[in-house]
Write a protein that holds these residues in place. Structure first.
Motif, PDB file in Angstrom:
ATOM      1  N   MET A   1       0.844  -1.055  -0.045  1.00 16.16           N
ATOM      2  CA  MET A   1       0.012  -0.056  -0.025  1.00 16.16           C
ATOM      3  C   MET A   1       1.050   1.251  -0.078  1.00 16.16           C
ATOM      4  N   GLN A   2       0.489   2.140  -0.992  1.00 19.14           N
ATOM      5  CA  GLN A   2       1.448   3.288  -1.092  1.00 19.14           C
ATOM      6  C   GLN A   2       0.830   4.432  -0.161  1.00 19.14           C
ATOM      7  N   LEU A   3       1.469   4.990   0.862  1.00 19.97           N
ATOM      8  CA  LEU A   3       1.263   5.830   1.816  1.00 19.97           C
ATOM      9  C   LEU A   3       1.534   7.207   1.245  1.00 19.97           C
ATOM     10  N   LYS A   4       0.427   8.067   1.767  1.00 25.18           N
ATOM     11  CA  LYS A   4       0.743   9.533   1.404  1.00 25.18           C
ATOM     12  C   LYS A   4       0.573  10.356   2.354  1.00 25.18           C
ATOM     13  N   GLN A   5       1.519  11.321   2.568  1.00 31.99           N
ATOM     14  CA  GLN A   5       1.637  12.215   3.505  1.00 31.99           C
ATOM     15  C   GLN A   5       0.111  13.128   3.748  1.00 31.99           C
ATOM     16  N   ALA A   6      -0.419  13.259   5.043  1.00 31.26           N
ATOM     17  CA  ALA A   6      -1.230  14.089   5.178  1.00 31.26           C
ATOM     18  C   ALA A   6      -0.986  15.742   4.722  1.00 31.26           C
ATOM     19  N   LYS A   7      -1.897  16.293   4.311  1.00 36.46           N
ATOM     20  CA  LYS A   7      -1.656  17.729   3.737  1.00 36.46           C
ATOM     21  C   LYS A   7      -1.710  18.718   5.039  1.00 36.46           C
ATOM     22  N   PRO A   8      -0.958  19.625   5.069  1.00 37.57           N
ATOM     23  CA  PRO A   8      -1.088  20.525   6.238  1.00 37.57           C
ATOM     24  C   PRO A   8      -2.410  21.220   6.357  1.00 37.57           C
ATOM     25  N   TRP A   9      -2.865  21.439   7.587  1.00 33.16           N
ATOM     26  CA  TRP A   9      -4.258  22.312   7.822  1.00 33.16           C
ATOM     27  C   TRP A   9      -4.097  23.606   7.650  1.00 33.16           C
ATOM     28  N   GLN A  10      -5.031  24.321   6.903  1.00 34.38           N
ATOM     29  CA  GLN A  10      -5.278  25.599   6.678  1.00 34.38           C
ATOM     30  C   GLN A  10      -6.113  26.217   8.074  1.00 34.38           C
ATOM     31  N   VAL A  11      -5.542  26.828   9.101  1.00 38.30           N
ATOM     32  CA  VAL A  11      -6.643  27.119  10.030  1.00 38.30           C
ATOM     33  C   VAL A  11      -6.249  28.504  10.484  1.00 38.30           C
ATOM     34  N   SER A  12      -7.670  29.154  10.370  1.00 34.94           N
ATOM     35  CA  SER A  12      -7.526  30.534  10.661  1.00 34.94           C
ATOM     36  C   SER A  12      -7.488  31.199  12.154  1.00 34.94           C
ATOM     37  N   HIS A  13      -7.993  29.982  13.063  1.00 38.33           N
ATOM     38  CA  HIS A  13      -7.981  30.423  14.532  1.00 38.33           C
ATOM     39  C   HIS A  13      -8.174  29.034  15.111  1.00 38.33           C
ATOM     40  N   TRP A  14      -7.383  29.045  16.494  1.00 37.98           N
ATOM     41  CA  TRP A  14      -7.651  27.616  17.264  1.00 37.98           C
ATOM     42  C   TRP A  14      -8.260  28.096  18.684  1.00 37.98           C
ATOM     43  N   LEU A  15      -9.034  27.085  19.069  1.00 38.28           N
ATOM     44  CA  LEU A  15      -9.838  27.305  20.150  1.00 38.28           C
ATOM     45  C   LEU A  15      -9.388  25.887  21.109  1.00 38.28           C
ATOM     46  N   ASN A  16      -9.525  26.026  22.329  1.00 38.17           N
ATOM     47  CA  ASN A  16      -9.015  25.201  23.533  1.00 38.17           C
ATOM     48  C   ASN A  16      -7.566  24.694  23.449  1.00 38.17           C
ATOM     49  N   THR A  17      -6.496  25.599  22.754  1.00 39.20           N
ATOM     50  CA  THR A  17      -5.102  25.404  22.870  1.00 39.20           C
ATOM     51  C   THR A  17      -4.645  26.776  22.884  1.00 39.20           C
ATOM     52  N   LYS A  18      -3.346  26.882  23.582  1.00 47.40           N
ATOM     53  CA  LYS A  18      -2.754  28.170  23.761  1.00 47.40           C
ATOM     54  C   LYS A  18      -2.077  28.500  22.275  1.00 47.40           C
ATOM     55  N   ASN A  19      -1.518  27.264  21.588  1.00 49.30           N
ATOM     56  CA  ASN A  19      -0.728  27.579  20.733  1.00 49.30           C
ATOM     57  C   ASN A  19      -1.170  26.899  19.462  1.00 49.30           C
ATOM     58  N   PRO A  20      -0.723  27.484  18.116  1.00 50.69           N
ATOM     59  CA  PRO A  20      -1.484  26.607  17.048  1.00 50.69           C
ATOM     60  C   PRO A  20      -0.775  25.169  16.738  1.00 50.69           C
ATOM     61  N   ILE A  21      -1.747  24.281  16.165  1.00 50.69           N
ATOM     62  CA  ILE A  21      -1.152  23.052  16.021  1.00 50.69           C
ATOM     63  C   ILE A  21      -0.876  22.703  14.859  1.00 50.69           C
ATOM     64  N   THR A  22       0.085  22.059  14.475  1.00 44.53           N
ATOM     65  CA  THR A  22       0.487  21.544  12.858  1.00 44.53           C
ATOM     66  C   THR A  22       0.970  20.061  12.897  1.00 44.53           C
ATOM     67  N   LEU A  23       0.750  19.525  11.966  1.00 38.71           N
ATOM     68  CA  LEU A  23       1.122  18.265  11.858  1.00 38.71           C
ATOM     69  C   LEU A  23       2.533  17.771  12.221  1.00 38.71           C
ATOM     70  N   GLU A  24       3.535  18.599  12.115  1.00 38.46           N
ATOM     71  CA  GLU A  24       4.943  18.434  12.524  1.00 38.46           C
ATOM     72  C   GLU A  24       4.863  18.492  14.062  1.00 38.46           C
ATOM     73  N   ASN A  25       4.062  19.281  14.608  1.00 39.34           N
ATOM     74  CA  ASN A  25       3.929  19.094  16.210  1.00 39.34           C
ATOM     75  C   ASN A  25       3.554  17.712  16.705  1.00 39.34           C
ATOM     76  N   LEU A  26       2.786  16.923  16.005  1.00 43.59           N
ATOM     77  CA  LEU A  26       2.121  15.724  16.247  1.00 43.59           C
ATOM     78  C   LEU A  26       2.825  14.356  15.798  1.00 43.59           C
ATOM     79  N   LEU A  27       3.983  14.938  15.142  1.00 38.80           N
ATOM     80  CA  LEU A  27       4.716  13.558  14.625  1.00 38.80           C
ATOM     81  C   LEU A  27       5.050  12.714  15.797  1.00 38.80           C
ATOM     82  N   GLY A  28       4.776  11.476  15.820  1.00 41.23           N
ATOM     83  CA  GLY A  28       5.211  10.415  17.009  1.00 41.23           C
ATOM     84  C   GLY A  28       4.165  10.252  17.796  1.00 41.23           C
ATOM     85  N   LYS A  29       2.675  10.843  17.253  1.00 40.37           N
ATOM     86  CA  LYS A  29       1.296  10.228  17.764  1.00 40.37           C
ATOM     87  C   LYS A  29       0.363  10.032  16.525  1.00 40.37           C
TER      88      LYS A  29
END
Length: 178
Positions: free
Chosen positions: A1-29
């Motif tokens: 099965m050929q895996l493809k990278q998830a595309k970055p999210w385009q977010v105008s504002h975040w709620l319930n978090t102090k800092n913006p979240i990116t896929l790079e921040n979540l690597l390992g989870k």
């Protein structure tokens, strides 16, 4: 099965978090991204409660549950950050929620467009390495989703960890000599 990278999210504002979240921040989870609209009946009755159950059932060290409010209809009723914030408080949703960036052309928000989503709710699973592993429009059975999440957690947990026991590599673990 050929895996493809998830595309970055385009977010105008975040709620319930102090800092913006990116896929790079979540690597390992493993990432569960629940795409929803607050006026979508299936989102309110099934998808968001399911995401909350996932956040409670799994270890936060293994999985990140993220919401993405992606409004493609009824903009005046659900398009404001304040309305979404009140909705999240009312439904006791405490995981991070991003607001999908508005369309630059057409009527669909940017992340919805880049992922080619069919509508809401959409459940997206991303593995520890940032690969898109599931994208499903509509309701998903709890047992099926739980099994898929656990499979992704177990599949790459050992191979992703940067620190492995001495004598271990991709081939196996040798008995230490004294």
């Amino acid at each position: 099965m050929q895996l493809k990278q998830a595309k970055p999210w385009q977010v105008s504002h975040w709620l319930n978090t102090k800092n913006p979240i990116t896929l790079e921040n979540l690597l390992g989870k493993v990432v569960l991204l629940e795409v929803f609209q607050m006026l979508c009946p299936g989102c309110v009755s099934h998808a968001l409660p399911q995401a909350m159950r996932v956040a409670q059932a799994f270890n936060a060290a293994d999985i990140a549950v993220i919401g993405l409010h992606s409004v493609f209809e009824h903009h005046s009723a659900q398009g404001s950050k304040e309305a979404l914030s009140a909705f999240l408080r009312e439904y006791k949703i405490d995981f991070p929620v991003g607001i999908d960036a508005p369309a630059t052309s057409g009527r669909l928000p940017q992340t919805m467009t880049s992922y080619g989503l069919q509508g809401t709710p959409t459940t997206i699973l991303i593995d520890r390495r940032g690969n898109l592993r599931k994208q499903k429009f509509g309701f998903e059975n709890d047992l099926v989703l739980g099994a898929e999440i656990m499979s992704l957690i177990l599949e790459s947990k050992e191979s992703f960890n940067q620190t492995s026991p001495s004598g271990c590599d991709d081939i196996g673990c040798a008995i230490p000599t004294e």
